[in-house]
Motif scaffolding. Structure first.
Motif, mmCIF file in Angstrom:
data_model
loop_
_atom_site.group_PDB
_atom_site.id
_atom_site.type_symbol
_atom_site.label_atom_id
_atom_site.label_comp_id
_atom_site.label_asym_id
_atom_site.label_seq_id
_atom_site.Cartn_x
_atom_site.Cartn_y
_atom_site.Cartn_z
ATOM 1 N N TYR A 53 -26.310 -96.058 68.095
ATOM 2 C CA TYR A 53 -25.382 -96.393 67.022
ATOM 3 C C TYR A 53 -25.512 -95.447 65.836
ATOM 4 O O TYR A 53 -24.512 -95.075 65.213
ATOM 5 C CB TYR A 53 -25.598 -97.838 66.585
ATOM 6 C CG TYR A 53 -24.617 -98.333 65.547
ATOM 7 C CD1 TYR A 53 -23.259 -98.049 65.632
ATOM 8 C CD2 TYR A 53 -25.052 -99.107 64.471
ATOM 9 C CE1 TYR A 53 -22.360 -98.514 64.686
ATOM 10 C CE2 TYR A 53 -24.158 -99.582 63.523
ATOM 11 C CZ TYR A 53 -22.814 -99.275 63.638
ATOM 12 O OH TYR A 53 -21.920 -99.734 62.695
ATOM 13 N N LEU A 67 -18.316 -105.573 65.293
ATOM 14 C CA LEU A 67 -19.585 -105.893 65.933
ATOM 15 C C LEU A 67 -19.348 -106.998 66.948
ATOM 16 O O LEU A 67 -19.094 -108.150 66.591
ATOM 17 C CB LEU A 67 -20.613 -106.339 64.888
ATOM 18 C CG LEU A 67 -20.963 -105.318 63.801
ATOM 19 C CD1 LEU A 67 -21.982 -105.909 62.834
ATOM 20 C CD2 LEU A 67 -21.493 -104.027 64.418
ATOM 21 N N TYR A 77 -27.337 -105.036 62.793
ATOM 22 C CA TYR A 77 -26.188 -104.123 62.806
ATOM 23 C C TYR A 77 -25.398 -104.211 61.510
ATOM 24 O O TYR A 77 -24.839 -103.206 61.044
ATOM 25 C CB TYR A 77 -25.295 -104.415 64.008
ATOM 26 C CG TYR A 77 -25.789 -103.763 65.284
ATOM 27 C CD1 TYR A 77 -25.551 -102.408 65.535
ATOM 28 C CD2 TYR A 77 -26.497 -104.488 66.242
ATOM 29 C CE1 TYR A 77 -26.002 -101.799 66.700
ATOM 30 C CE2 TYR A 77 -26.954 -103.884 67.409
ATOM 31 C CZ TYR A 77 -26.711 -102.543 67.629
ATOM 32 O OH TYR A 77 -27.157 -101.942 68.773
#
Length: 350
Positions: A53, A67, A77
């Protein structure tokens, strides 16, 4: 607007399909720890795929990130995305604990990014219509509600791990928790029963609202029938209800194949079982949606428009946090066998 998608499972594909039909947006990358899944989705929509990522953020500089990863990964995240300066669409639940949800809101505020949470039930036309009827006084003062959401046990293994999914309460019932709060207001107390076994997770919660209204919420993983939702709100002036099975525009019922043995021809009782004979499949009902645009597409278009035009979302990150407070209280009640009382703001326990 440059968009990235993290998590290339079922929800990742739904988000990708919705964004691909929008104007004003372009998917610049997809990411998944499974390189095959990432490559498949990337090829389907014509976007580069990543398994790291951080590399995606550095290379593509997305302005909005969806997400669609397992729930226990949401906070990590969100923190990484907010630090990058991108806005966030996070699938529900916002997090697995109230503490993590509060941390998510705080980090987004710190970096000045907007956080949208996918409580998609608000975007289903039948549920929106039901709320409109209640808000418009069509049933008088609402007093009692019943909401039901049942389906098969999820196939992905992480759903069966409480520490990753939160179980049927945090993952499935939270849809109806958010909807009930949206329609009836703040929750005053929660009492919940829950039963789990291999391939089964069932919960029944009673919510008492500050208004005095009462709602019974039933959620079930491992239901032997097809996925189904239902809701009913009754007041002193009437009742309004919906049922996903009854509201589908098209019902297809598949019958078992015809028998060819002598017994089937004569109707004289069951035929002897053959060693190589497979049992006839049971009839299955498959609902079909009449909508031209899915609720997920409506939801994501709304979030994009909120960013483009500066509007307020139909569901806020604070709404998602409050739904999680109620879900956490339901877990506590199920463990202790006692009702859990919330403050008028659904904050600290009394």
């Amino acid at each position: 607007m440059k968009i990235a998608i993290v998590g290339c499972g079922g929800m990742g594909h739904i988000h990708a399909a919705a964004y691909a039909r929008m104007t004003h947006v372009r998917i610049v990358g997809v990411c998944d720890v499974d390189p095959i899944r990432a490559a498949e989705l990337g090829e389907r929509i014509g976007a580069p795929s990543y398994t790291d990522y951080g590399q995606l953020l550095a290379a593509e500089a997305p302005e909005l990130v969806s997400l669609t990863v397992p729930s226990h990964l949401h906070l990590a995240y969100i923190e990484q995305t907010a630090a990058h300066g991108a806005h966030i669409v996070c699938e529900k639940p916002l997090a697995l604990t109230v503490a993590d949800a509060e941390a998510a809101l705080a980090v987004c505020a710190k970096h000045g990014v907007r956080l949208f949470v996918g409580h998609v039930v608000r975007f289903f036309p039948d549920y929106a219509g039901l709320k409109h009827a209640v808000d418009g006084g069509r049933i008088g003062t609402p007093g009692v509600a019943h909401l039901r959401r049942v389906g098969g046990y999820p196939e992905r293994q992480w759903f069966a791990e409480e520490a990753k999914s939160g179980g049927v309460i945090t993952d499935l019932m939270i849809h109806d928790i958010d909807y009930a709060r949206w329609t009836l207001g703040p929750v005053r107390s929660v009492y919940c029963l829950r039963r789990t076994a291999a391939g089964l997770d069932y919960a029944l919660a009673t919510l008492v609202f500050a208004s005095g209204a009462v709602a019974n919420l039933e959620s079930h993983w491992g239901y032997p029938g097809s996925f189904r939702t239902a809701a009913e709100f009754a007041g002193d002036g009437g009742v309004v209800r919906l049922d996903s099975a009854a509201s589908a525009a098209l019902h297809m019922r598949k019958t078992p194949p015809k028998r060819t043995d002598a017994c089937a021809r004569t109707g004289e009782g069951p035929a002897p079982a053959a060693a190589d004979a497979a049992p006839a499949p049971a009839a299955a009902e498959i609902p079909r949606s009449p909508l031209r645009k899915s609720p997920y597409a409506r939801e994501l278009e709304h979030f994009v428009d909120c960013l483009r035009l500066g509007g307020a979302p139909l569901v806020t990150a604070t709404d998602a946090l409050q739904a999680l407070r109620v879900a956490e209280a339901a877990h506590q009640s199920a463990r202790t066998g006692r009702a859990v009382y919330l403050s008028s703001e659904e904050g600290e326990r009394l």
